[in-house]
Design an enzyme around this catalytic site. Structure first.
Site, PDB file in Angstrom:
ATOM      1  N   ARG A 210      67.199  82.764  73.525  1.00 13.27           N
ATOM      2  CA  ARG A 210      67.771  83.930  74.180  1.00 13.27           C
ATOM      3  C   ARG A 210      68.939  84.467  73.359  1.00 13.27           C
ATOM      4  O   ARG A 210      69.552  83.736  72.573  1.00 13.27           O
ATOM      5  CB  ARG A 210      68.263  83.573  75.582  1.00 13.27           C
ATOM      6  CG  ARG A 210      67.174  83.112  76.531  1.00 13.27           C
ATOM      7  CD  ARG A 210      67.775  82.712  77.874  1.00 13.27           C
ATOM      8  NE  ARG A 210      66.747  82.297  78.823  1.00 13.27           N
ATOM      9  CZ  ARG A 210      66.290  81.047  78.931  1.00 13.27           C
ATOM     10  NH1 ARG A 210      66.777  80.103  78.146  1.00 13.27           N
ATOM     11  NH2 ARG A 210      65.356  80.748  79.822  1.00 13.27           N
ATOM     12  N   LYS A 234      69.960  78.254  80.308  1.00 11.93           N
ATOM     13  CA  LYS A 234      70.389  78.720  81.620  1.00 11.93           C
ATOM     14  C   LYS A 234      70.576  77.508  82.528  1.00 11.93           C
ATOM     15  O   LYS A 234      69.783  76.574  82.508  1.00 11.93           O
ATOM     16  CB  LYS A 234      69.334  79.660  82.222  1.00 11.93           C
ATOM     17  CG  LYS A 234      69.368  81.072  81.658  1.00 11.93           C
ATOM     18  CD  LYS A 234      68.422  81.973  82.422  1.00 11.93           C
ATOM     19  CE  LYS A 234      68.562  83.421  81.998  1.00 11.93           C
ATOM     20  NZ  LYS A 234      67.649  84.315  82.745  1.00 11.93           N
ATOM     21  N   HIS A 306      65.292  90.343  73.116  1.00  6.37           N
ATOM     22  CA  HIS A 306      64.372  89.666  74.034  1.00  6.37           C
ATOM     23  C   HIS A 306      62.917  89.890  73.628  1.00  6.37           C
ATOM     24  O   HIS A 306      62.064  89.023  73.860  1.00  6.37           O
ATOM     25  CB  HIS A 306      64.597  90.149  75.470  1.00  6.37           C
ATOM     26  CG  HIS A 306      64.072  89.192  76.495  1.00  6.37           C
ATOM     27  ND1 HIS A 306      64.652  87.964  76.741  1.00  6.37           N
ATOM     28  CD2 HIS A 306      62.997  89.267  77.322  1.00  6.37           C
ATOM     29  CE1 HIS A 306      63.971  87.328  77.685  1.00  6.37           C
ATOM     30  NE2 HIS A 306      62.964  88.099  78.051  1.00  6.37           N
ATOM     31  N   ARG A 309      62.007  87.374  71.199  1.00  6.72           N
ATOM     32  CA  ARG A 309      61.679  86.132  71.927  1.00  6.72           C
ATOM     33  C   ARG A 309      60.229  86.170  72.398  1.00  6.72           C
ATOM     34  O   ARG A 309      59.487  85.196  72.242  1.00  6.72           O
ATOM     35  CB  ARG A 309      62.639  85.981  73.107  1.00  6.72           C
ATOM     36  CG  ARG A 309      62.380  84.787  74.036  1.00  6.72           C
ATOM     37  CD  ARG A 309      63.535  84.725  75.034  1.00  6.72           C
ATOM     38  NE  ARG A 309      63.257  83.925  76.206  1.00  6.72           N
ATOM     39  CZ  ARG A 309      63.445  82.608  76.286  1.00  6.72           C
ATOM     40  NH1 ARG A 309      63.858  81.944  75.234  1.00  6.72           N
ATOM     41  NH2 ARG A 309      63.213  81.954  77.417  1.00  6.72           N
ATOM     42  N   HIS A 332      61.719  76.858  79.509  1.00 10.45           N
ATOM     43  CA  HIS A 332      61.308  77.054  80.899  1.00 10.45           C
ATOM     44  C   HIS A 332      60.859  75.727  81.496  1.00 10.45           C
ATOM     45  O   HIS A 332      60.270  74.889  80.812  1.00 10.45           O
ATOM     46  CB  HIS A 332      60.156  78.061  80.991  1.00 10.45           C
ATOM     47  CG  HIS A 332      60.535  79.452  80.618  1.00 10.45           C
ATOM     48  ND1 HIS A 332      61.605  80.108  81.176  1.00 10.45           N
ATOM     49  CD2 HIS A 332      59.982  80.329  79.736  1.00 10.45           C
ATOM     50  CE1 HIS A 332      61.704  81.325  80.658  1.00 10.45           C
ATOM     51  NE2 HIS A 332      60.741  81.478  79.779  1.00 10.45           N
ATOM     52  N   TYR A 341      51.885  85.502  78.255  1.00  3.77           N
ATOM     53  CA  TYR A 341      51.451  85.431  76.860  1.00  3.77           C
ATOM     54  C   TYR A 341      49.952  85.177  76.736  1.00  3.77           C
ATOM     55  O   TYR A 341      49.342  85.540  75.732  1.00  3.77           O
ATOM     56  CB  TYR A 341      52.262  84.361  76.121  1.00  3.77           C
ATOM     57  CG  TYR A 341      53.740  84.582  76.302  1.00  3.77           C
ATOM     58  CD1 TYR A 341      54.348  85.747  75.849  1.00  3.77           C
ATOM     59  CD2 TYR A 341      54.531  83.664  76.986  1.00  3.77           C
ATOM     60  CE1 TYR A 341      55.697  85.985  76.061  1.00  3.77           C
ATOM     61  CE2 TYR A 341      55.881  83.892  77.200  1.00  3.77           C
ATOM     62  CZ  TYR A 341      56.450  85.052  76.737  1.00  3.77           C
ATOM     63  OH  TYR A 341      57.783  85.289  76.948  1.00  3.77           O
TER      64      TYR A 341
END
Length: 356
Positions: A210, A234, A306, A309, A332, A341
């Protein structure tokens, strides 16, 4: 925004906040939330508290005096009125022809408030080991999400990705062709930051981190021998991220000039630096966004970090067909987010239709 300016703005907002928001700030700083995230949240709280006072939902003479009881006893209708205010506020200005805030912006505001309410009703402890209050009205406020199938979203995003040979072609363009279009004055600025800019773009394309994770990188976090970087994900979780080999040369070239070109001393820990009047500073997110947008627009289409990414994630899935691997690379906890994706690279459905 430069780190020093960001911290100044944060202090300005903190100076007018109630004590429990300052508690929240300290708690999330320890997670740690990024300063950028906390700054955005403080802005949202200021807007919310201003509205509470304008709507006569508190008798407090100033924001700092708004007590916990006010937040505890707000109703679902009160919060819905706030959402309506956000949606229609610009149109209340006689001189404005703008529509209300976008749903994305409203959702971001509600997310900030949900975080505060969760802290006050679940996470914090008073002297008796209990939260400040229990009633979380934000759980009753729904957000409206944009309705779009994964296939539709994938098709829209695909146009803004640098897939296949375009990944390296983009880097080659910045390295060898971009400069040819510049004036002599612009060339001087470009050459000063060329190695750094290429290193940033290469890292984003080769790791999928990120923007905030790239901004917060320190020298100690980068291992070019192993091609691994350490980032804070995060939620404050530390993670080791593999970096594709094609980025190594760009990162090494930047490191070779980093100290001399940006006047870096031992105390300058940030990996990516900028220099102003002889003083090195950590490069901020806004500057990286503008830089990526500038180069990408000249190459093909203006994109954000982003989207770089997304580019890495799509290329990795295309090569491995493993959603688990992609989700791990992106940080994630589940593969649900990576469903996108599979749609971007799924040409089998189109091929089957062509054969009908």
């Amino acid at each position: 925004m430069r780190r020093e300016l960001l911290l100044e703005k944060i202090e300005t907002y903190k100076a007018v906040m109630p004590w429990y928001v300052l508690d929240y700030y300290q708690s999330k700083l320890a997670v740690p939330y990024s300063f950028t995230t906390l700054y955005e949240y403080l802005k949202e709280y200021k807007r919310f508290f201003d509205w509470l006072m304008d709507a006569d939902l508190t008798q407090a003479p100033k924001i700092a005096d708004i007590d916990l009881s006010t937040l505890e006893h707000l109703t679902k209708k009160d919060l819905e009125a706030f959402v309506l205010y956000l949606r229609e506020r610009p149109s209340l200005n006689t001189y404005s022809t703008k529509e209300g805030l976008s749903q994305t912006t409203i959702n971001r505001t509600l997310s900030a408030l949900s975080s505060l309410y969760k802290y006050l009703t679940e996470e914090v402890e008073n002297d008796q080991g209990e939260p400040y209050f229990y009633r979380n009205v934000m759980k009753k406020v729904s957000t409206k999400k944009k309705k779009e199938t994964l296939a539709s979203r994938a098709e829209n995003i695909k146009q803004k990705l640098f897939l296949g040979d375009e990944t390296l072609a983009f880097l080659d363009y910045v390295d060898k062709e971009y400069e040819q279009k510049l004036s002599n004055r612009a060339k001087s600025s470009f050459r000063k930051n060329k190695e750094r800019d290429l290193a940033i773009i290469a890292l984003l394309l080769a790791s999928g981190v990120r923007l905030s994770e790239a901004v917060n990188l320190d020298l100690k976090d980068v291992n070019l021998n192993m091609m691994i970087i350490e980032v804070i994900r995060k939620g404050g979780k530390r993670d080791s991220v593999n970096v594709a080999g094609f980025a190594k040369g760009y990162l090494e070239s930047y490191l070779a000039v980093r100290q001399r070109r940006y006047k870096a001393e031992k105390q300058d820990l940030a990996f990516f630096l900028t220099e102003y009047r002889g003083v090195p500073n950590r490069m901020d997110a806004s500057s990286i966004e503008k830089m990526v947008g500038k180069y990408s627009e000249d190459f093909k289409i203006r994109v954000t970090p982003h989207k770089l990414r997304h580019t890495l994630a799509t290329r990795l899935y295309d090569a491995t067909k493993s959603q688990v691997l992609v989700s791990h690379q992106l940080g994630h906890s589940s593969t649900q987010v990576t469903d996108l994706y599979t749609h971007i690279v799924n040409d089998e459905q189109k091929n089957a239709l062509d054969n009908l």
